[in-house]
Motif scaffolding. Structure first.
Motif, short mmCIF file in Angstrom:
data_model
loop_
_atom_site.label_atom_id
_atom_site.label_comp_id
_atom_site.label_asym_id
_atom_site.label_seq_id
_atom_site.Cartn_x
_atom_site.Cartn_y
_atom_site.Cartn_z
N ILE A 1 4.44 10.00 6.95
CA ILE A 1 4.07 8.65 7.36
C ILE A 1 3.38 7.97 6.20
CG2 ILE A 1 2.63 7.29 8.92
CD1 ILE A 1 3.14 9.35 11.03
N TYR A 2 3.77 6.74 5.96
CA TYR A 2 3.26 6.03 4.81
C TYR A 2 2.59 4.73 5.26
CZ TYR A 2 3.38 3.31 0.45
OH TYR A 2 3.05 2.53 -0.62
N PHE A 3 1.40 4.49 4.74
CA PHE A 3 0.73 3.19 4.95
C PHE A 3 0.64 2.53 3.58
CE2 PHE A 3 -0.94 6.01 8.23
CZ PHE A 3 -0.65 5.28 9.37
N ASP A 4 1.12 1.30 3.48
CA ASP A 4 1.21 0.71 2.14
C ASP A 4 -0.11 0.08 1.67
OD1 ASP A 4 1.07 -1.60 3.58
OD2 ASP A 4 3.12 -2.25 3.17
N GLY A 5 -1.14 0.10 2.49
CA GLY A 5 -2.43 -0.42 2.05
C GLY A 5 -2.55 -1.93 2.18
N THR A 6 -1.50 -2.61 2.60
CA THR A 6 -1.61 -4.05 2.82
C THR A 6 -1.55 -4.39 4.30
OG1 THR A 6 0.77 -4.38 2.65
CG2 THR A 6 -0.50 -4.55 0.61
N SER A 7 -1.08 -3.45 5.11
CA SER A 7 -1.10 -3.67 6.55
C SER A 7 -1.22 -2.32 7.23
CB SER A 7 0.17 -4.39 7.02
OG SER A 7 1.17 -3.43 7.30
N SER A 8 -1.51 -2.34 8.53
CA SER A 8 -1.69 -1.09 9.25
C SER A 8 -0.36 -0.56 9.76
CB SER A 8 -2.66 -1.30 10.41
OG SER A 8 -2.09 -2.17 11.36
N ARG A 9 0.74 -1.16 9.32
CA ARG A 9 2.04 -0.75 9.84
C ARG A 9 2.37 0.68 9.41
NH1 ARG A 9 7.45 -3.50 8.16
NH2 ARG A 9 8.75 -1.89 9.08
N ARG A 10 2.87 1.45 10.35
CA ARG A 10 3.27 2.83 10.08
C ARG A 10 4.68 2.84 9.55
NH1 ARG A 10 0.52 5.56 15.22
NH2 ARG A 10 -0.63 3.62 15.06
N HIS A 11 4.88 3.40 8.38
CA HIS A 11 6.24 3.56 7.88
C HIS A 11 6.62 5.02 7.99
CE1 HIS A 11 6.23 -0.47 5.97
NE2 HIS A 11 4.95 -0.21 5.75
N ALA A 12 7.66 5.30 8.78
CA ALA A 12 8.20 6.67 8.79
C ALA A 12 9.06 6.78 7.53
CB ALA A 12 9.03 6.90 10.03
#
Lengths: 407, 373
Positions: B23-34
């Motif tokens: 799981i990746y968080f890009d640090g600009t939003s709390s969106r979860r990236h699988a």
């Protein structure tokens, strides 16, 4: 961990669940080691210990399966403390000068100047909260705070006066007002917080405690002296005796109850946009913890007394002085070895009590409070844009310097 | 290597390593990236055919996480960008590749450094308390303006009066005898007229000086005295403190010391320091050295008056003989009374000057607190 390779990658977290996964033994080791290091560093290690404790608690607090993270570092606290001293020194000198002038007009008139430090303490609490919050990260987005520490301090002081006038009855409304101010200025990314708890709700749950406290106070500090002057009131002394026996026994229960009510009310009032927290903490949830702390304190005190006695016996044996002489004031002043033993024992006592308090009243309370909490409508926080600047640790420094703590 | 761990998007898998999910968080939003991870020269973080980020292995650092989860950050990525890996095999693979993973942790040497610096700071503070503060007090005391000293004295006076019941003895003949005695000593000591004196009605056998030229004598001490020379010696001793400005030096010394100690242990409010400082004014506990100097001064003055300094020593001995443990007494923190008596006896000379008070004056001084009641 290898067995994990055969289970599904992301076990679907229970929606809305908040959990604490910290290992108790690990935390105990952390605070015991920290207490030892505090001893050898003359207390300077407190910045590192506070940071380690927060990192442990934060990173083991999982919301919707994702752990929070504490990104603050001990050096920030240390520098915050040093800057706070540099600022406090002239304030303290000015305080002294003003105190001299006021005292000249009337002896002990400078006591109200403590009000100034009360205000300053509230300011520090607000700023320290801001520091901690901007170091709190969840899902790659940090919390942050706006608002003014001075405005908060003013509110806290005015509400404090009201609480004082009403003999504590206004306390729930004071807490609600202050929480509203804090939460209104709290953000998670671009999601603004708010506080939905009301003073009335808090009052409804806690008024019984207030009544008991006031009754005990009146019985012990008003009726007791009265029975001395008015023999007619003598029968009341049975009630007084009952209370004198009952109050110390009941106090830990009632304080634990109060804390549980306060936690539950506070957590259940927290909102971030549509996200809502709910706590189901029962009123008896924290009682056993307070009794365990009392038990440990008693045990530690007994050990401390035994240690002092052993030291005295040892020194008496070496010096061939009778034991009774060692415990007189001149004996303590003259006997350097006894003094050294006393100081070492006292420091060990304080540190041991600190360890107990941190394990039971910090870690265990945290774990129980977290376990009681549920988050609703968390999807509202699923795509929050990052926002907010880091705040400096000056507030923490002031709070450390002024010996105040707040949440 | 573990196989079959990737959930979808196999096509990104490169020969250098299998695609693995995280799981990746890009640090600009709390969106979860699988995301799936591809281990190449650098770490590729991919989602749905798109490359979200590329992290160099040497820039990857460990972030705090609960056990069972590996959480990573990257020096060149946004500060709060995080990669969360729950799969032990993937975690092991990444850990092996990231050589600098734990470079941020303080480690054993870090702790040793903290201990070392703390010891250095503690030694420096102790050295300041031991050498620096006394020196500063010595140098700063002459710089304190007399006006400020008088103000401090006023403050202390108010507190003293409250602590000791604010009962000044005003019996007129007694007052006259007292003034005569004080004036004789003051002139012999070569001090100007700006000295206020009073006798307070309290049974504590004590006398003390406050900054700015105030000397208090307690009735309790007067009651134990057998002749005017004994009281004269004590008053001269207190004038010695005034002349040497021991109060002000003490104030600076105590204030500085408690501030520095507070620095060490975290209480810098000065609330502690303030208590210490103001307490030092009231209890008038001076260093042993200051006491010896004041004794020297008293002996000197008594010689100049042609009276024996031995009397004061005898009075002190009489008082300490009965009251060993009085923390508020002028006698605590003093050199041992036997030593002082011996020193004053050594300085004993046959009286060459006239008696300081006549027998009648002495009697009225002894009775200074009686008529007010």
């Amino acid at each position: 961990m290898n067995q994990m390779s055969s289970v599904p990658l992301h076990p679907p977290p229970v929606p809305g669940l908040v959990s604490f996964s910290g290992d108790r033994g690990e935390f105990r080791g952390l605070v015991i080691r920290g207490a030892g290091l505090e001893l050898v560093t003359f207390g300077f290690y407190r910045f590192w210990l506070a940071t380690d404790i927060r990192r442990h608690l934060w990173s083991n607090t999982l919301i919707d399966g994702h752990a929070a993270e504490y990104t603050g570092r001990a050096k920030e606290l240390l520098f915050g403390f040093l800057f706070a001293i540099a600022i406090l020194l002239p304030i303290y000198l000015a305080y002294f000068m003003v105190g001299v002038e006021v005292e000249r007009a009337k002896a002990f008139a400078s006591l109200p100047l403590f009000l100034f430090f009360y205000l300053f303490g509230q300011f520090a609490i607000y700023r320290a909260r801001r520091y901690r919050l901007t170091r709190t990260v969840w899902c790659g987005v940090r919390f942050w705070m706006s608002g003014s520490g001075l405005a908060y301090a003013g509110r806290a002081a005015l509400w404090g006066v009201l609480a004082l006038i009403t003999l504590g009855l206004a306390l729930p409304w004071r807490e609600a007002a202050l929480e509203r101010y804090k939460m209104r200025h709290t953000y998670y990314g671009d999601l603004q917080g708010s506080f939905a708890g009301t003073g009335w709700e808090f009052f409804k749950r806690g008024w019984g405690l207030w009544l008991f406290f006031m009754t005990s106070f009146i019985v012990l500090f008003v009726i007791t002296p009265l029975t001395k002057y008015f023999p007619a009131l003598k029968p009341l002394s049975i009630i007084v005796g009952l209370f004198a026996f009952l109050v110390p026994l009941a106090a830990p229960f009632l304080y634990a109850m109060f804390k549980a009510i306060e936690w539950r009310w506070w957590l259940s009032g927290i909102r971030f946009g549509d996200v809502r927290l709910e706590s189901a903490l029962s009123e008896s949830a924290l009682m056993s913890l307070y009794w365990k702390v009392i038990g440990w304190f008693l045990l530690i005190s007994v050990l401390f007394s035994a240690y002092l006695f052993a030291c005295a016996a040892l020194i008496a044996g070496i010096n061939h002085t009778p034991m009774t002489k060692l415990f007189t004031q001149s004996g303590l002043q003259g006997g350097i070895p006894m003094l050294v033993a006393l100081v070492i024992g006292y420091l060990a006592l304080i540190l041991a009590m600190n360890v107990v308090m941190r394990v039971y009243l910090l870690r265990d309370v945290w774990a129980r409070v977290i376990a009681s909490t549920t988050v609703y409508r968390l999807e509202a926080a699923a795509n929050v844009a990052a926002k907010g600047e880091l705040a400096n640790a000056l507030g923490e420094g002031f709070a450390d310097g002024l010996d105040v703590a707040g949440f | 290597m573990v196989s079959g761990m990737d959930s979808g998007s196999e096509n990104i898998s490169e020969p250098s390593g299998p695609g693995m999910s995280a799981i990746y968080f890009d640090g600009t939003s709390s969106r979860r990236h699988a995301v799936t991870l591809a281990f190449k020269d650098q770490l590729d973080i991919n989602a749905d055919q798109n490359r979200l980020a590329t992290w160099s292995y040497t820039d990857i650092r460990r972030a705090d996480s609960p056990s069972g989860t590996l959480r990573l950050s990257c020096l060149t990525a946004p500060a709060l960008a995080r990669l969360e890996i729950r799969d032990a095999a993937v975690a092991a693979e990444l850990t092996a590749r990231c050589s600098e993973l734990d470079a941020n942790l303080p480690g054993r040497r870090g702790v040793a450094a903290i201990v070392g610096w703390s010891l250095a700071a503690a030694i420096s503070i102790v050295a300041m308390v031991w050498f620096g503060v006394p020196l500063a007090a010595e140098r700063l005391t002459p710089l304190v303006p007399p006006a400020l000293e008088r103000r401090l004295g006023d403050v202390a006076e108010g507190q003293v009066r409250i602590l000791f019941g604010n009962k000044t003895c005003t019996n007129a003949p007694g007052r006259a005898a007292f003034n005569k005695l004080v004036n004789e000593i003051r002139e012999a000591a070569g001090m100007d007229g700006a000295i206020q004196t009073a006798v307070l009605s309290t049974p504590i056998p004590n006398a003390f000086a406050l900054p700015g030229g105030k000397v208090y004598l307690f009735d309790g001490l007067l009651a134990k005295a057998e002749n005017p020379d004994e009281i004269a010696g004590v008053l001269a001793h207190e004038l010695g403190h005034l002349k040497h400005r021991d109060n002000t030096r003490n104030l600076i010394y105590n204030g500085g010391t408690s501030f520095l100690i507070g620095l060490l242990f975290g209480d810098v409010t000065g609330s502690g320091a303030l208590i210490f400082a103001s307490r030092s004014l009231v209890t008038a506990s001076y260093s042993r050295e200051a006491e010896q100097n004041a004794d020297t001064f008293s002996i000197d003055v008594m010689h100049r008056l042609g009276r024996s300094p031995k009397a004061m020593g005898e009075l002190l001995f009489r008082v300490t003989g009965k009251q060993v443990d009085n923390s508020l007494s002028v006698l605590s923190n003093h050199p041992l009374t036997e030593e002082r008596l011996k020193r004053m006896s050594d300085e004993d000379r046959p009286p060459s000057g006239p008696p300081l008070l006549t027998a009648a004056e002495w009697a009225s001084l002894k009775a200074i607190c009686t008529s007010g009641k």
